[in-house]
Design a protein around this motif. Structure first.
Motif, PDB file in Angstrom:
ATOM      1  N   SER A 153       0.885  -1.296  -0.060  1.00 20.58           N
ATOM      2  CA  SER A 153      -0.037   0.117   0.034  1.00 20.58           C
ATOM      3  C   SER A 153       1.118   1.177  -0.083  1.00 20.58           C
ATOM      4  CB  SER A 153      -0.861  -0.012   1.272  1.00 20.58           C
ATOM      5  OG  SER A 153      -0.131   0.098   2.543  1.00 20.58           O
ATOM      6  N   HIS A 154       2.010   1.169   0.651  1.00 17.63           N
ATOM      7  CA  HIS A 154       3.002   2.307   0.318  1.00 17.63           C
ATOM      8  C   HIS A 154       3.321   2.872  -0.923  1.00 17.63           C
ATOM      9  CE1 HIS A 154       3.112   2.529   4.647  1.00 17.63           C
ATOM     10  NE2 HIS A 154       3.525   1.263   4.980  1.00 17.63           N
ATOM     11  N   CYS A 155       3.682   1.769  -1.912  1.00 11.62           N
ATOM     12  CA  CYS A 155       3.891   2.175  -3.082  1.00 11.62           C
ATOM     13  C   CYS A 155       2.902   1.989  -4.107  1.00 11.62           C
ATOM     14  CB  CYS A 155       5.277   1.381  -3.371  1.00 11.62           C
ATOM     15  SG  CYS A 155       4.841  -0.283  -3.905  1.00 11.62           S
ATOM     16  N   ARG A 156       1.545   1.889  -3.718  1.00  6.60           N
ATOM     17  CA  ARG A 156       0.372   1.702  -4.406  1.00  6.60           C
ATOM     18  C   ARG A 156       0.691   0.651  -5.657  1.00  6.60           C
ATOM     19  NH1 ARG A 156      -0.627   8.019  -4.175  1.00  6.60           N
ATOM     20  NH2 ARG A 156       0.609   8.157  -6.204  1.00  6.60           N
ATOM     21  N   GLY A 157       1.187  -0.641  -5.133  1.00  6.97           N
ATOM     22  CA  GLY A 157       1.368  -1.616  -6.099  1.00  6.97           C
ATOM     23  C   GLY A 157       2.514  -1.444  -7.142  1.00  6.97           C
ATOM     24  N   THR A 158       3.357  -0.320  -7.263  1.00 10.62           N
ATOM     25  CA  THR A 158       3.974   0.005  -8.316  1.00 10.62           C
ATOM     26  C   THR A 158       5.454  -1.051  -8.204  1.00 10.62           C
ATOM     27  OG1 THR A 158       5.299   1.551  -6.989  1.00 10.62           O
ATOM     28  CG2 THR A 158       3.094   2.244  -8.436  1.00 10.62           C
ATOM     29  N   LEU A 177       6.546   4.926 -17.011  1.00 10.37           N
ATOM     30  CA  LEU A 177       6.006   6.072 -17.857  1.00 10.37           C
ATOM     31  C   LEU A 177       4.662   6.410 -17.059  1.00 10.37           C
ATOM     32  CD1 LEU A 177       5.532   7.748 -20.391  1.00 10.37           C
ATOM     33  CD2 LEU A 177       4.396   5.816 -21.468  1.00 10.37           C
ATOM     34  N   GLU A 178       3.903   5.556 -16.671  1.00  6.68           N
ATOM     35  CA  GLU A 178       2.679   6.010 -15.995  1.00  6.68           C
ATOM     36  C   GLU A 178       2.969   6.668 -14.663  1.00  6.68           C
ATOM     37  OE1 GLU A 178       2.519   2.638 -18.381  1.00  6.68           O
ATOM     38  OE2 GLU A 178       3.539   2.862 -16.995  1.00  6.68           O
ATOM     39  N   GLU A 179       3.836   6.468 -14.006  1.00  6.18           N
ATOM     40  CA  GLU A 179       4.062   7.317 -12.943  1.00  6.18           C
ATOM     41  C   GLU A 179       4.742   8.844 -13.138  1.00  6.18           C
ATOM     42  OE1 GLU A 179       4.771   8.178  -8.752  1.00  6.18           O
ATOM     43  OE2 GLU A 179       3.611   6.966  -9.824  1.00  6.18           O
ATOM     44  N   CYS A 180       5.588   8.938 -14.323  1.00  9.46           N
ATOM     45  CA  CYS A 180       5.848  10.469 -14.884  1.00  9.46           C
ATOM     46  C   CYS A 180       4.783  11.039 -15.434  1.00  9.46           C
ATOM     47  CB  CYS A 180       6.936  10.083 -15.771  1.00  9.46           C
ATOM     48  SG  CYS A 180       8.654   9.648 -15.095  1.00  9.46           S
ATOM     49  N   MET A 199      12.661  10.310 -19.090  1.00  7.19           N
ATOM     50  CA  MET A 199      12.845   9.229 -20.219  1.00  7.19           C
ATOM     51  C   MET A 199      13.883   8.311 -19.682  1.00  7.19           C
ATOM     52  SD  MET A 199      10.011   9.109 -22.146  1.00  7.19           S
ATOM     53  CE  MET A 199      11.002   7.778 -23.241  1.00  7.19           C
ATOM     54  N   GLU A 200      15.209   9.004 -19.131  1.00  2.00           N
ATOM     55  CA  GLU A 200      16.314   8.097 -18.871  1.00  2.00           C
ATOM     56  C   GLU A 200      15.821   7.139 -17.723  1.00  2.00           C
ATOM     57  OE1 GLU A 200      20.917   8.486 -17.325  1.00  2.00           O
ATOM     58  OE2 GLU A 200      19.869  10.289 -17.946  1.00  2.00           O
ATOM     59  N   LYS A 201      15.190   7.917 -16.784  1.00  5.77           N
ATOM     60  CA  LYS A 201      14.794   7.203 -15.578  1.00  5.77           C
ATOM     61  C   LYS A 201      13.714   5.882 -15.812  1.00  5.77           C
ATOM     62  CE  LYS A 201      16.517  10.605 -12.561  1.00  5.77           C
ATOM     63  NZ  LYS A 201      16.365  11.945 -11.937  1.00  5.77           N
ATOM     64  N   ILE A 202      12.885   6.090 -16.892  1.00 11.73           N
ATOM     65  CA  ILE A 202      12.041   5.180 -17.299  1.00 11.73           C
ATOM     66  C   ILE A 202      12.829   4.217 -17.842  1.00 11.73           C
ATOM     67  CG2 ILE A 202      10.347   4.650 -18.937  1.00 11.73           C
ATOM     68  CD1 ILE A 202       9.272   7.477 -18.478  1.00 11.73           C
ATOM     69  N   LEU A 203      13.773   4.264 -18.797  1.00 11.55           N
ATOM     70  CA  LEU A 203      14.608   3.328 -19.560  1.00 11.55           C
ATOM     71  C   LEU A 203      15.314   2.429 -18.457  1.00 11.55           C
ATOM     72  CD1 LEU A 203      15.485   5.686 -22.573  1.00 11.55           C
ATOM     73  CD2 LEU A 203      13.792   3.443 -22.424  1.00 11.55           C
ATOM     74  N   LEU A 204      15.938   3.137 -17.579  1.00  8.28           N
ATOM     75  CA  LEU A 204      16.835   2.462 -16.703  1.00  8.28           C
ATOM     76  C   LEU A 204      15.930   1.649 -15.476  1.00  8.28           C
ATOM     77  CD1 LEU A 204      19.398   5.339 -15.712  1.00  8.28           C
ATOM     78  CD2 LEU A 204      19.948   3.243 -17.121  1.00  8.28           C
ATOM     79  N   GLY A 205      14.705   1.524 -15.656  1.00  9.46           N
ATOM     80  CA  GLY A 205      13.686   1.057 -14.686  1.00  9.46           C
ATOM     81  C   GLY A 205      13.807   1.615 -13.256  1.00  9.46           C
ATOM     82  N   ILE A 206      13.838   2.902 -13.439  1.00 16.48           N
ATOM     83  CA  ILE A 206      13.902   3.557 -11.779  1.00 16.48           C
ATOM     84  C   ILE A 206      12.641   3.933 -11.582  1.00 16.48           C
ATOM     85  CG2 ILE A 206      14.668   5.711 -10.657  1.00 16.48           C
ATOM     86  CD1 ILE A 206      17.395   5.470 -12.081  1.00 16.48           C
ATOM     87  N   THR A 207      11.837   4.090 -12.575  1.00 15.21           N
ATOM     88  CA  THR A 207      10.214   4.694 -12.622  1.00 15.21           C
ATOM     89  C   THR A 207       9.675   4.236 -13.957  1.00 15.21           C
ATOM     90  OG1 THR A 207       8.900   6.505 -12.103  1.00 15.21           O
ATOM     91  CG2 THR A 207      10.338   6.792 -13.490  1.00 15.21           C
TER      92      THR A 207
END
Length: 75
Positions: free
Chosen positions: A2-7, A65-68, A55-63
């Protein structure tokens, strides 16, 4: 959880746009050039945009696309 809302992500990571001021940009600021012209010069000098950093953080798997999209483009 619940802290990360399932992400699956724990904590928060910033997405940044940083413009380092060089001599050319300093002069342009003092001359009060338009925002778009200043941005073009900053990009030529190597500034990374908010979108590029995300985009870099998305490609690295840090976050994701939906979160951004959720956080950066709230309408």
């Amino acid at each position: 959880c619940s802290h990360c809302r399932g992400t699956g992500y724990k904590g928060r990571v910033g997405v940044y746009e940083l413009m380092c001021i060089n001599d050319e940009l300093r002069e342009m600021i003092l001359r009060k050039v338009s925002g778009p012209d200043l941005q073009k010069a900053a990009l030529r000098a190597g500034m990374r945009t908010l979108k590029e950093d995300a985009m870099e953080k998305i490609l690295l798997g840090i976050t994701t696309l939906e979160e951004c999209l959720r956080v950066l483009y709230v309408g």
